[in-house]
Design a protein around this motif. Structure first.
Motif, PDB file in Angstrom:
ATOM      1  N   HIS A  36       0.846  -1.193   0.000  1.00  0.00           N
ATOM      2  CA  HIS A  36       0.000   0.000   0.000  1.00  0.00           C
ATOM      3  C   HIS A  36       0.881   1.243   0.000  1.00  0.00           C
ATOM      4  N   ILE A  37       0.261   2.390  -0.238  1.00  0.00           N
ATOM      5  CA  ILE A  37       0.958   3.667  -0.098  1.00  0.00           C
ATOM      6  C   ILE A  37       1.048   3.949   1.398  1.00  0.00           C
ATOM      7  N   GLY A  97       1.049  -6.771   4.801  1.00  0.00           N
ATOM      8  CA  GLY A  97       1.168  -5.328   4.945  1.00  0.00           C
ATOM      9  C   GLY A  97       0.464  -4.795   6.174  1.00  0.00           C
ATOM     10  N   GLY A  98      -0.590  -3.989   5.946  1.00  0.00           N
ATOM     11  CA  GLY A  98      -1.391  -3.433   7.030  1.00  0.00           C
ATOM     12  C   GLY A  98      -2.778  -4.038   7.067  1.00  0.00           C
ATOM     13  N   SER A  99      -2.913  -5.260   6.569  1.00  0.00           N
ATOM     14  CA  SER A  99      -4.195  -5.952   6.609  1.00  0.00           C
ATOM     15  C   SER A  99      -4.236  -6.844   7.839  1.00  0.00           C
ATOM     16  N   LEU A 100      -4.016  -8.125   7.694  1.00  0.00           N
ATOM     17  CA  LEU A 100      -4.032  -9.052   8.820  1.00  0.00           C
ATOM     18  C   LEU A 100      -2.689  -9.007   9.537  1.00  0.00           C
ATOM     19  N   LEU A 101      -2.714  -8.613  10.806  1.00  0.00           N
ATOM     20  CA  LEU A 101      -1.498  -8.546  11.619  1.00  0.00           C
ATOM     21  C   LEU A 101      -1.515  -9.677  12.633  1.00  0.00           C
ATOM     22  N   PHE A 102      -0.544  -9.711  13.513  1.00  0.00           N
ATOM     23  CA  PHE A 102      -0.516 -10.726  14.562  1.00  0.00           C
ATOM     24  C   PHE A 102      -1.503 -10.331  15.657  1.00  0.00           C
ATOM     25  N   GLY A 103      -2.651 -10.992  15.686  1.00  0.00           N
ATOM     26  CA  GLY A 103      -3.641 -10.715  16.710  1.00  0.00           C
ATOM     27  C   GLY A 103      -4.405  -9.424  16.524  1.00  0.00           C
ATOM     28  N   THR A 146      -6.056   0.859   3.669  1.00  0.00           N
ATOM     29  CA  THR A 146      -6.348   1.837   2.626  1.00  0.00           C
ATOM     30  C   THR A 146      -7.342   1.180   1.669  1.00  0.00           C
ATOM     31  N   PHE A 147      -7.902   1.956   0.775  1.00  0.00           N
ATOM     32  CA  PHE A 147      -8.854   1.386  -0.173  1.00  0.00           C
ATOM     33  C   PHE A 147      -8.177   0.487  -1.197  1.00  0.00           C
ATOM     34  N   THR A 148      -6.899   0.751  -1.475  1.00  0.00           N
ATOM     35  CA  THR A 148      -6.209   0.016  -2.536  1.00  0.00           C
ATOM     36  C   THR A 148      -5.175  -0.973  -1.991  1.00  0.00           C
ATOM     37  N   HIS A 149      -5.309  -1.330  -0.730  1.00  0.00           N
ATOM     38  CA  HIS A 149      -4.334  -2.227  -0.108  1.00  0.00           C
ATOM     39  C   HIS A 149      -4.338  -3.597  -0.775  1.00  0.00           C
ATOM     40  N   LEU A 150      -3.133  -4.147  -0.973  1.00  0.00           N
ATOM     41  CA  LEU A 150      -2.955  -5.479  -1.545  1.00  0.00           C
ATOM     42  C   LEU A 150      -2.149  -6.357  -0.595  1.00  0.00           C
ATOM     43  N   SER A 151      -2.439  -7.640  -0.604  1.00  0.00           N
ATOM     44  CA  SER A 151      -1.572  -8.638   0.024  1.00  0.00           C
ATOM     45  C   SER A 151      -0.994  -9.504  -1.082  1.00  0.00           C
ATOM     46  N   TYR A 152       0.112 -10.172  -0.777  1.00  0.00           N
ATOM     47  CA  TYR A 152       0.787 -10.993  -1.779  1.00  0.00           C
ATOM     48  C   TYR A 152       1.074 -12.375  -1.203  1.00  0.00           C
TER      49      TYR A 152
END
Length: 465
Positions: free
Chosen positions: A55-56, A144-150, A113-119
């Motif tokens: 993400h940005i 990234g900033g989607s699924l984090l630890f807990g 963010t609206f355009t966040h991607l995971s890989y």
């Protein structure tokens, strides 16, 4: 066999990643100082061919653009992100064949963010019976900033008007990752190691999998309504410098200049302090309290230096650094370029006697036990510089609450007379004490753990109902 190497930046609470198959490598969410990444690639004798941004970023200036230019790598950024540089635009469902044994799958995970991607990274593993797309399986997902630890990344950084939509997107994205990836897939987030980009606590966890998150992450164990309510209620302040990161990253940041800043002598330092410029002492809070140049501020390099300096400094204020050694100044300079502070007016090294001919300033350090003892004999003004949420959860009765990041604009609300300043562990208290001392206040810095010692000393505390 594929290898994934985390690249930690603990003072910002983030991780970048380098993954390779022994020949070629990808990099995910690199920090601004790309020399670290290049050294890792050289050590592994691999070529960086692909760079990916989830993400940005809001909490640091990316090194992705500069790294791609330096290596000739393809630079993968969401096609829907508005940027001013050439990139390889990627979208949900795209598949990038990195090599015969490495493949990246793009997964849209809006929320931070609206355009966040995971890989999702697929690789050939022992026992696959050969190489090629049919033999590849997930060995990690860069979230990234989607699924984090807990936890998850916070949904409010694009403004309050977007928070409602983003928090629901974040919940859906966490569930998409959990539904689409095998339970043994390692989760590889960028945030969650102390970054203010996290919504909720990530604790001390350093590794996790999709299966572990499905069993423990509130985003995956609670119903949506409850999780959304808890997440929104838990959102707290975040560093002011975040406001400048999005524009910097959309512009394609270049390689930072890490050449040593110009040396500042005693007269220059005195003049800069008189003019109201920031002269920052990088030494430990113990050393600073014992003796410092009057008018300087203490942001120790041994703590979250860039986060708190970036939070407090009026953006664009001229900045000079003081340190024990050139190495300490260089470390601080590296931290600063990560948040977009590229220019230093100068620096000086040595000790306070080398920086001024005037008498040194100093202030006392104390513990919560000392504070309790003093309060048995007289009224003491106590200033709590923790965040408002920390103060609301538990605080010393009668303490004045001014969060550290608000202190410069609320100096007039500082209690009169000698002020005992505390935070949760001592680092923020020292920053606050230096600010107050620079403005003529008499201070005592409480250098102690609030959670471990405040109640044990008999100090009267008020806790949240």
């Amino acid at each position: 066999m594929a290898t994934i190497i985390p690249i930690d930046t603990p003072t910002l609470g983030d991780r970048s990643y380098l993954a390779h198959d022994g020949r070629v490598a990808i990099v995910v969410d690199p920090q601004r100082d790309i020399d670290r990444v290049l050294r890792l690639a050289d050590d592994a004798n691999v070529s960086i061919t692909h760079v990916f941004e989830t993400h940005i970023h809001n909490d640091y200036v990316t090194g992705g653009h500069a790294l791609a230019l330096a290596t000739g790598a393809d630079y993968h950024v969401n096609a829907d992100d508005e940027v001013s540089f050439d990139r390889v635009p990627v979208r949900d469902g795209d598949v990038i064949d990195v090599s015969d044994s490495l493949r990246v799958r793009v997964i849209a995970t809006p929320g931070h963010t609206f355009t966040h991607l995971s890989y999702a990274l697929d690789a050939a593993t022992p026992g696959d019976g050969g190489e090629g797309s049919g033999a590849l399986r997930p060995i990690g997902v860069f979230t990234g900033g989607s699924l984090l630890f807990g936890a998850t990344g916070r949904p409010d950084l694009l403004g309050r008007e977007h928070t409602h939509d983003l928090v629901h997107h974040q919940y859906e994205s966490a569930h998409r990752l959990a539904d689409e990836l095998p339970e043994d897939t390692p989760v590889l987030p960028t945030h969650g190691f102390g970054s203010f980009c996290s919504a909720g606590s990530t604790g001390d966890t350093t590794a996790s999998t999709i299966g572990q998150e499905k069993r423990a992450n509130p985003a995956l164990t609670q119903d949506e309504e409850r999780w959304v309510a808890d997440t929104l209620a838990g959102l707290d302040d975040y560093p002011a410098y975040y406001a400048h990161m999005g524009a910097a990253n959309a512009g394609g940041p270049d390689v930072p200049d890490l050449e040593a800043p110009e040396r500042a002598d005693k007269d220059v330092l005195a003049d800069r302090i008189t003019r109201g410029e920031w002269v920052v002492d990088l030494r430990s809070r113990t050393a600073y309290a014992a003796g410092h140049v009057t008018g300087t501020l203490n942001f120790g390099i041994d703590g979250q230096f860039a986060t708190y300096l970036g939070w407090l400094i009026p953006w664009g204020t001229p900045l000079t650094l003081l340190g024990d050694s050139p190495e300490q100044v260089a470390e601080a300079q590296r931290e600063l370029v990560r948040i977009g502070i590229d220019h230093l007016e100068g620096a000086a090294t040595g000790e306070p006697a080398d920086w001024t001919d005037q008498p040194l300033g100093s202030f006392e350090r104390a513990t919560f036990a000392d504070l309790a003892q003093v309060r048995h004999h007289r009224d003491v003004a106590v200033l709590d510089v923790r965040r408002a949420s920390e103060h609301a959860a538990s605080h010393i009765e009668g303490a004045v609450s001014i969060p550290l990041h608000e202190l410069l604009t609320r100096l007039g609300q500082t209690p009169p007379g000698q002020v005992w300043v505390h935070c949760a562990g001592g680092y923020r208290a020292s920053i606050a004490a230096s600010v107050l001392a620079a403005h003529g206040h008499r201070v005592v810095a409480v250098d102690d753990s609030y959670d471990e010692h405040a109640a044990a000393t008999g100090l009267p505390l008020t806790a949240a109902a």
